[in-house]
Design an enzyme around this catalytic site. Sequence first.
Site, mmCIF file in Angstrom:
data_model
loop_
_atom_site.group_PDB
_atom_site.id
_atom_site.type_symbol
_atom_site.label_atom_id
_atom_site.label_comp_id
_atom_site.label_asym_id
_atom_site.label_seq_id
_atom_site.Cartn_x
_atom_site.Cartn_y
_atom_site.Cartn_z
ATOM 1 N N LYS A 198 0.849 -1.372 -0.047
ATOM 2 C CA LYS A 198 0.026 0.067 0.140
ATOM 3 C C LYS A 198 0.875 1.130 -0.220
ATOM 4 O O LYS A 198 1.479 1.494 1.093
ATOM 5 C CB LYS A 198 -0.867 0.080 1.030
ATOM 6 N N GLY A 251 6.939 4.891 8.441
ATOM 7 C CA GLY A 251 6.148 6.189 8.885
ATOM 8 C C GLY A 251 6.375 6.427 10.016
ATOM 9 O O GLY A 251 7.197 6.261 10.713
ATOM 10 N N SER A 252 5.065 7.133 10.546
ATOM 11 C CA SER A 252 5.185 7.884 11.759
ATOM 12 C C SER A 252 5.230 6.798 12.876
ATOM 13 O O SER A 252 4.489 5.656 12.852
ATOM 14 C CB SER A 252 3.890 8.738 12.017
ATOM 15 N N THR A 253 5.540 7.347 14.054
ATOM 16 C CA THR A 253 5.865 6.523 15.233
ATOM 17 C C THR A 253 4.358 6.150 15.875
ATOM 18 O O THR A 253 3.880 5.191 16.073
ATOM 19 C CB THR A 253 6.595 7.161 16.183
ATOM 20 N N GLU A 254 3.656 7.294 15.569
ATOM 21 C CA GLU A 254 2.085 7.306 16.033
ATOM 22 C C GLU A 254 1.469 6.108 15.329
ATOM 23 O O GLU A 254 0.774 5.070 16.009
ATOM 24 C CB GLU A 254 1.565 8.721 15.587
ATOM 25 N N GLY A 256 3.008 3.610 13.854
ATOM 26 C CA GLY A 256 3.543 2.325 13.939
ATOM 27 C C GLY A 256 3.205 1.595 15.083
ATOM 28 O O GLY A 256 3.104 0.632 15.256
ATOM 29 N N GLU A 273 9.819 0.829 10.893
ATOM 30 C CA GLU A 273 11.030 1.721 10.541
ATOM 31 C C GLU A 273 10.241 3.158 10.881
ATOM 32 O O GLU A 273 9.285 3.608 9.962
ATOM 33 C CB GLU A 273 11.346 1.617 9.319
ATOM 34 N N CYS A 307 13.349 10.232 7.522
ATOM 35 C CA CYS A 307 13.417 9.727 9.019
ATOM 36 C C CYS A 307 14.501 9.904 9.698
ATOM 37 O O CYS A 307 14.716 10.201 10.788
ATOM 38 C CB CYS A 307 12.889 8.327 8.775
ATOM 39 N N GLU A 404 9.658 15.275 15.872
ATOM 40 C CA GLU A 404 9.970 15.089 14.390
ATOM 41 C C GLU A 404 9.194 16.275 13.613
ATOM 42 O O GLU A 404 8.211 16.297 13.749
ATOM 43 C CB GLU A 404 9.901 13.623 14.092
#
Length: 500
Positions: A198, A251-254, A256, A273, A307, A404
């Site tokens: 995706k 992508g974002s930690t959120e 993730g 990642e 990143c 970030e």
Amino acid sequence: MASTVPSIERAARGVTSAPVLDFLRRPKRLLIGGKWVTAKSGKTFETINPANEEVLALVPEGDKADVDEAVKTARKAYEYGKWPTINPHQRAKYLLTIADLIEKHVDELAILETLNNGMAISLARGFTLMAADTFRYYAGWATKIYGETNPSDPSMFNYTLREPVGVCGQIIPWNGPIAMLAWKIAPALACGNVSILKPAEQTPLTALRIGELIMEADLPEGVVNIVTGYGETAGAAIASHPDIDKVAFTGSTEVGKLILQASSGNLKRVSLELGGKSPNIVFPDADLEDAVPTSLMGFCMLSGQVCCAGTRVFVQSDFHDRFVDHLTHYASKVKAGDPLDASTMVGPLVSKEQFNRVNGYIGTGKNEGAKTAIGGQVRTGKGFFVDPTIFTDVKNSMKIAREEIFGPVAAVIPFKDENDAVFQGNDTTYGLAAAVWTRDVSRAFRVARAIKAGTVWVNCYNNIDPISPFGGYKQSGIGRELGKHSLDLYTQIKSVYVKL
Ligand code: NAI
Ligand code: MG
């Protein structure tokens, strides 16, 4: 969302490449089971050129129903199709063919990437070639995935097999679409898995074009599926799907964290990642001719939407002012501009959302009492351009030093000595990357060891090669991609006991 009919003449202004214009004119479809299909809902969404905000194309809005369909066909391809019967040499050949096709179409793919993402065309070319190298690198591994024979009891024979994991859901971001596609698909296929990819909703185009190239490579149907759509719908459906065996996410930690939660339903394997706030530590004995421009590109490359961007620049106090002068001088020569221009180093941000987010952080920095040595103005007019912005008078505890930002924005922070540099560098919830600049070899090795990050650069920045693992300590992720480490993500181990 009401859809605008795309005007390719406006959106791709300045582009004369016939293959790019032809691709933009072709209707966009999902790739499922070797066929190009519309989304079951019939819905589409707009994808834009962030340099001029014009609509480039309408793209199918895949959602849960399309993911379900893709999983069915991927499962079939994995269990019963031609794919599990072919030998590793043939898998290697497929990967080499895909690599060759990507390289053959490098100009076209790079222009398309720049049109959709906004990155400088020189960078888009570099990423595209890196993607080809990544496919070649994993083609090499396809024939070198070994099990072991173990020192079993003489009455037994015990050996291990390294087998594929199965159906892999691969969710990629918008900042390096072609490169991220390669990092995901190449190792998955090398190990014998099948993929449902995706792409990010902001940048679906190059994945769709590479999907066409993958078809040209004659890969068995259902081995690679591409579902375009939004994260909250299509992405979430992948993360929670009971018949997907592994999810790989960048992508974002959120998000993730959401993916990790969603994966618990069927305990799928997860690799993540995520974000970073990487320290770039400069000692006074560094080669400034190199350290200054490289540090600048360390947070400006891809408009800082990287990143591993070096967004906290730590400089020893006694030469802080001199360093900032140099850095500001170089930054004054870099303006965000037309990404299709070969000399451009910094293009626009990818979207209005990111533009607002980054300008919001710049405002926060000013409110927190930091000073802008350069940049910091909100640009008006068409396109999501943000000029390189350098903050001084920053404390590592400020929001602009902790979160970030994902724009061409850096905080320069002074340090007292080596211990202080390491302490402040590590004082973050992230741990993706770091750099140290010094001519003192012992110090370079000491700092490289002391920093808690997945990648450390000594006297360089942003070097990434598929031969070497990439991934994060702390909240920057789980697992390592690239190098032989992707094999751990895309295989599982079976132990076989044979009674003699
Ligand atoms: P995001 O993490 O929301 O998007 C990345 C990918 O995840 C996209 O394909 C998106 O469709 C998908 N996604 C979103 N929500 C999902 C969900 N609930 N379930 C499954 N998939 C989902 O990132 P976003 O919102 O575009 O950017 C926000 C911030 O994230 C950026 O400002 C940056 O700080 C960070 N980011 C970091 C990246 C990296 O390379 N580590 C890449 C992109 C963003
Ligand atoms: Mg998001």
